[in-house]
Design a protein around this motif. Structure first.
Motif, PDB file in Angstrom:
ATOM      1  N   GLN A 139       0.806  -1.228   0.000  1.00  0.00           N
ATOM      2  CA  GLN A 139       0.000   0.000   0.000  1.00  0.00           C
ATOM      3  C   GLN A 139       0.830   1.264   0.000  1.00  0.00           C
ATOM      4  O   GLN A 139       0.359   2.323  -0.430  1.00  0.00           O
ATOM      5  CB  GLN A 139      -0.936  -0.003   1.214  1.00  0.00           C
ATOM      6  N   SER A 140       2.069   1.180   0.470  1.00  0.00           N
ATOM      7  CA  SER A 140       2.936   2.358   0.492  1.00  0.00           C
ATOM      8  C   SER A 140       3.694   2.538  -0.812  1.00  0.00           C
ATOM      9  O   SER A 140       4.419   3.527  -0.981  1.00  0.00           O
ATOM     10  CB  SER A 140       3.946   2.239   1.642  1.00  0.00           C
ATOM     11  N   GLY A 141       3.545   1.584  -1.744  1.00  0.00           N
ATOM     12  CA  GLY A 141       4.253   1.672  -3.011  1.00  0.00           C
ATOM     13  C   GLY A 141       5.584   0.960  -3.029  1.00  0.00           C
ATOM     14  O   GLY A 141       6.300   1.005  -4.041  1.00  0.00           O
ATOM     15  N   LYS A 142       5.923   0.266  -1.940  1.00  0.00           N
ATOM     16  CA  LYS A 142       7.188  -0.475  -1.883  1.00  0.00           C
ATOM     17  C   LYS A 142       7.088  -1.747  -2.727  1.00  0.00           C
ATOM     18  O   LYS A 142       6.117  -2.494  -2.641  1.00  0.00           O
ATOM     19  CB  LYS A 142       7.504  -0.843  -0.435  1.00  0.00           C
ATOM     20  N   GLY A 143       8.102  -1.993  -3.538  1.00  0.00           N
ATOM     21  CA  GLY A 143       8.119  -3.190  -4.362  1.00  0.00           C
ATOM     22  C   GLY A 143       8.240  -4.451  -3.523  1.00  0.00           C
ATOM     23  O   GLY A 143       8.987  -4.484  -2.529  1.00  0.00           O
ATOM     24  N   LEU A 144       7.496  -5.498  -3.898  1.00  0.00           N
ATOM     25  CA  LEU A 144       7.492  -6.752  -3.149  1.00  0.00           C
ATOM     26  C   LEU A 144       8.194  -7.843  -3.940  1.00  0.00           C
ATOM     27  O   LEU A 144       7.816  -8.153  -5.070  1.00  0.00           O
ATOM     28  CB  LEU A 144       6.049  -7.189  -2.846  1.00  0.00           C
ATOM     29  N   SER A 154       1.311 -18.975 -18.359  1.00  0.00           N
ATOM     30  CA  SER A 154       2.658 -18.482 -18.121  1.00  0.00           C
ATOM     31  C   SER A 154       2.767 -18.003 -16.677  1.00  0.00           C
ATOM     32  O   SER A 154       1.751 -17.714 -16.034  1.00  0.00           O
ATOM     33  CB  SER A 154       2.996 -17.336 -19.086  1.00  0.00           C
ATOM     34  N   TRP A 155       3.981 -17.909 -16.180  1.00  0.00           N
ATOM     35  CA  TRP A 155       4.168 -17.440 -14.801  1.00  0.00           C
ATOM     36  C   TRP A 155       5.563 -16.832 -14.649  1.00  0.00           C
ATOM     37  O   TRP A 155       6.474 -17.101 -15.433  1.00  0.00           O
ATOM     38  CB  TRP A 155       3.981 -18.568 -13.782  1.00  0.00           C
ATOM     39  N   ALA A 156       5.701 -15.990 -13.623  1.00  0.00           N
ATOM     40  CA  ALA A 156       6.987 -15.381 -13.289  1.00  0.00           C
ATOM     41  C   ALA A 156       6.978 -15.028 -11.812  1.00  0.00           C
ATOM     42  O   ALA A 156       5.923 -15.024 -11.163  1.00  0.00           O
ATOM     43  CB  ALA A 156       7.235 -14.138 -14.143  1.00  0.00           C
ATOM     44  N   VAL A 157       8.147 -14.724 -11.262  1.00  0.00           N
ATOM     45  CA  VAL A 157       8.291 -14.304  -9.864  1.00  0.00           C
ATOM     46  C   VAL A 157       8.963 -12.938  -9.851  1.00  0.00           C
ATOM     47  O   VAL A 157       9.940 -12.710 -10.585  1.00  0.00           O
ATOM     48  CB  VAL A 157       9.111 -15.323  -9.052  1.00  0.00           C
ATOM     49  N   THR A 158       8.448 -12.023  -9.032  1.00  0.00           N
ATOM     50  CA  THR A 158       9.015 -10.670  -8.981  1.00  0.00           C
ATOM     51  C   THR A 158      10.430 -10.687  -8.428  1.00  0.00           C
ATOM     52  O   THR A 158      10.788 -11.511  -7.585  1.00  0.00           O
ATOM     53  CB  THR A 158       8.145  -9.734  -8.135  1.00  0.00           C
ATOM     54  N   ASP A 159      11.229  -9.726  -8.900  1.00  0.00           N
ATOM     55  CA  ASP A 159      12.606  -9.605  -8.423  1.00  0.00           C
ATOM     56  C   ASP A 159      12.650  -8.821  -7.115  1.00  0.00           C
ATOM     57  O   ASP A 159      11.597  -8.533  -6.513  1.00  0.00           O
ATOM     58  CB  ASP A 159      13.494  -8.967  -9.496  1.00  0.00           C
ATOM     59  N   SER A 160      13.837  -8.440  -6.672  1.00  0.00           N
ATOM     60  CA  SER A 160      14.003  -7.782  -5.365  1.00  0.00           C
ATOM     61  C   SER A 160      13.326  -6.422  -5.294  1.00  0.00           C
ATOM     62  O   SER A 160      13.076  -5.908  -4.192  1.00  0.00           O
ATOM     63  CB  SER A 160      15.493  -7.640  -5.038  1.00  0.00           C
ATOM     64  N   THR A 161      12.998  -5.812  -6.438  1.00  0.00           N
ATOM     65  CA  THR A 161      12.324  -4.509  -6.445  1.00  0.00           C
ATOM     66  C   THR A 161      10.853  -4.612  -6.840  1.00  0.00           C
ATOM     67  O   THR A 161      10.185  -3.599  -7.027  1.00  0.00           O
ATOM     68  CB  THR A 161      13.045  -3.531  -7.403  1.00  0.00           C
ATOM     69  N   GLY A 162      10.348  -5.858  -7.004  1.00  0.00           N
ATOM     70  CA  GLY A 162       8.928  -6.059  -7.271  1.00  0.00           C
ATOM     71  C   GLY A 162       8.554  -6.183  -8.731  1.00  0.00           C
ATOM     72  O   GLY A 162       7.372  -6.349  -9.049  1.00  0.00           O
ATOM     73  N   TYR A 163       9.520  -6.136  -9.648  1.00  0.00           N
ATOM     74  CA  TYR A 163       9.210  -6.195 -11.073  1.00  0.00           C
ATOM     75  C   TYR A 163       9.193  -7.639 -11.584  1.00  0.00           C
ATOM     76  O   TYR A 163       9.902  -8.506 -11.064  1.00  0.00           O
ATOM     77  CB  TYR A 163      10.237  -5.392 -11.872  1.00  0.00           C
ATOM     78  N   TYR A 164       8.374  -7.876 -12.625  1.00  0.00           N
ATOM     79  CA  TYR A 164       8.300  -9.198 -13.255  1.00  0.00           C
ATOM     80  C   TYR A 164       8.219  -9.031 -14.769  1.00  0.00           C
ATOM     81  O   TYR A 164       7.909  -7.953 -15.287  1.00  0.00           O
ATOM     82  CB  TYR A 164       7.075  -9.981 -12.757  1.00  0.00           C
ATOM     83  N   ASP A 165       8.484 -10.116 -15.487  1.00  0.00           N
ATOM     84  CA  ASP A 165       8.408 -10.133 -16.945  1.00  0.00           C
ATOM     85  C   ASP A 165       7.875 -11.504 -17.366  1.00  0.00           C
ATOM     86  O   ASP A 165       8.517 -12.526 -17.131  1.00  0.00           O
ATOM     87  CB  ASP A 165       9.799  -9.895 -17.546  1.00  0.00           C
ATOM     88  N   LEU A 166       6.679 -11.522 -17.972  1.00  0.00           N
ATOM     89  CA  LEU A 166       6.046 -12.763 -18.426  1.00  0.00           C
ATOM     90  C   LEU A 166       6.201 -12.927 -19.936  1.00  0.00           C
ATOM     91  O   LEU A 166       5.969 -11.985 -20.692  1.00  0.00           O
ATOM     92  CB  LEU A 166       4.550 -12.740 -18.122  1.00  0.00           C
ATOM     93  N   LEU A 167       6.550 -14.119 -20.373  1.00  0.00           N
ATOM     94  CA  LEU A 167       6.529 -14.459 -21.790  1.00  0.00           C
ATOM     95  C   LEU A 167       5.152 -15.008 -22.146  1.00  0.00           C
ATOM     96  O   LEU A 167       4.649 -15.914 -21.469  1.00  0.00           O
ATOM     97  CB  LEU A 167       7.601 -15.490 -22.103  1.00  0.00           C
ATOM     98  N   VAL A 168       4.528 -14.459 -23.186  1.00  0.00           N
ATOM     99  CA  VAL A 168       3.164 -14.851 -23.571  1.00  0.00           C
ATOM    100  C   VAL A 168       3.040 -14.885 -25.088  1.00  0.00           C
ATOM    101  O   VAL A 168       3.988 -14.558 -25.818  1.00  0.00           O
ATOM    102  CB  VAL A 168       2.116 -13.878 -22.984  1.00  0.00           C
ATOM    103  N   THR A 169       1.858 -15.251 -25.570  1.00  0.00           N
ATOM    104  CA  THR A 169       1.510 -15.193 -26.991  1.00  0.00           C
ATOM    105  C   THR A 169       0.417 -14.145 -27.189  1.00  0.00           C
ATOM    106  O   THR A 169      -0.263 -13.761 -26.224  1.00  0.00           O
ATOM    107  CB  THR A 169       1.016 -16.564 -27.472  1.00  0.00           C
ATOM    108  N   PRO A 170       0.190 -13.643 -28.408  1.00  0.00           N
ATOM    109  CA  PRO A 170      -0.882 -12.660 -28.633  1.00  0.00           C
ATOM    110  C   PRO A 170      -2.256 -13.238 -28.277  1.00  0.00           C
ATOM    111  O   PRO A 170      -2.518 -14.424 -28.470  1.00  0.00           O
ATOM    112  CB  PRO A 170      -0.773 -12.366 -30.134  1.00  0.00           C
TER     113      PRO A 170
END
Length: 267
Positions: A125-130, A146-162
């Motif tokens: 809720q404070s905007g801190k990355g999880l 597809s699935w991914a796990v967030t990094d130390s700053t909360g960001y993720y990147d999923l590979l998908v199809t259109p």
């Protein structure tokens, strides 16, 4: 469905354990999954699930040769395939009908490579990355996953199809005291264009864990799926149609996740 109540505790968080009992299955669905180059996937990295419209079903990982075999009861099943090697996806599979005592072989299915992306961030809720938030995405009109796990700053990147995808996120580590209050998000992915989806998590003061067992009480270690806590008795389907609740994965027959105090239906 099982109804339960989670209560807050001012000193310690409370967890309740619930076990499931399933019936014996006398039919079998089998087949083989191969990589785009014709080789077998890494062992225990590709999973096949078969589910009826009422939510009953089971699943299995493929073995070292790419083969799988799932014990089921008679009925009609939707079949989905997902890979821990997230850059690959499976083609659509028509529904399968099994008679009592029947063994059905659906043949060899070849995976294809994903090339598009959904990116985003999970925050509190404070905007801190999880960190260590798992993000799942699935096609509601198909079996793509597809699935991914967030990094130390909360960001993720999923590979998908259109196409149209639905997404949900939850803490990969059950000890993290957060839950996702929102129903799955829906987004349309266009070829060559990166889509963005973000998640905001709230603090949780209770939790639940349990196992799925057979008729003799043995944990079904080859079972994978999703457990969901829902209010107002709203239903849920695997990889689509989740009600607005909080949940987590069933991994090798076991599940555990945090939730806010309250009375729920467990599905």
């Amino acid at each position: 469905l099982i109804f339960l109540e989670l209560l807050p505790n001012l000193k310690t968080a409370e967890e309740k354990i619930i076990n499931f009992t399933v019936v014996t299955a006398d039919s079998t669905l089998k087949g083989k999954i191969l990589m785009p180059d014709g080789t077998a996937p890494p062992r225990d990295q590709v999973f096949v699930n078969a589910w009826q419209s009422n939510g009953f079903g089971s699943g299995s990982p493929v073995d070292g040769s790419g083969a799988f075999s799932i014990a089921l009861t008679s009925g009609t099943y939707n079949v989905s395939i997902y890979s821990q090697v997230t850059k690959y996806s499976a083609p659509e599979i028509s529904s399968i009908t099994l008679a009592s005592g029947q063994t059905k072989d659906i043949g060899t299915i070849t995976l294809s490579e994903k090339k598009d992306h959904i990116k985003g961030r999970a925050v509190d809720q404070s905007g801190k990355g999880l960190a260590r938030i798992r993000v799942d995405a699935w096609m509601p009109e198909g079996s793509a996953y597809s699935w991914a796990v967030t990094d130390s700053t909360g960001y993720y990147d999923l590979l998908v199809t259109p196409g149209v995808w639905e997404m949900n996120a939850f803490p990969e580590d059950p000890s993290l005291k957060y839950y996702n209050p929102d129903p799955p998000k829906r987004i349309t992915v266009t070829s060559g264009v990166t889509a963005t989806v973000n998640f905001t998590f709230l603090s949780a003061d209770a939790g639940i864990s349990g196992t799925v067992v057979d008729a003799t009480g043995n944990v079904l270690t080859n079972l994978y799926g999703h457990a969901e806590l829902m209010k107002s008795g709203i239903g849920t389907d695997l990889f689509g149609g989740f009600g607005p609740g909080t949940g987590g994965p069933i991994d090798r027959g076991s599940f555990s996740f945090k939730a806010p105090a309250g009375t729920y239906t467990l599905s």
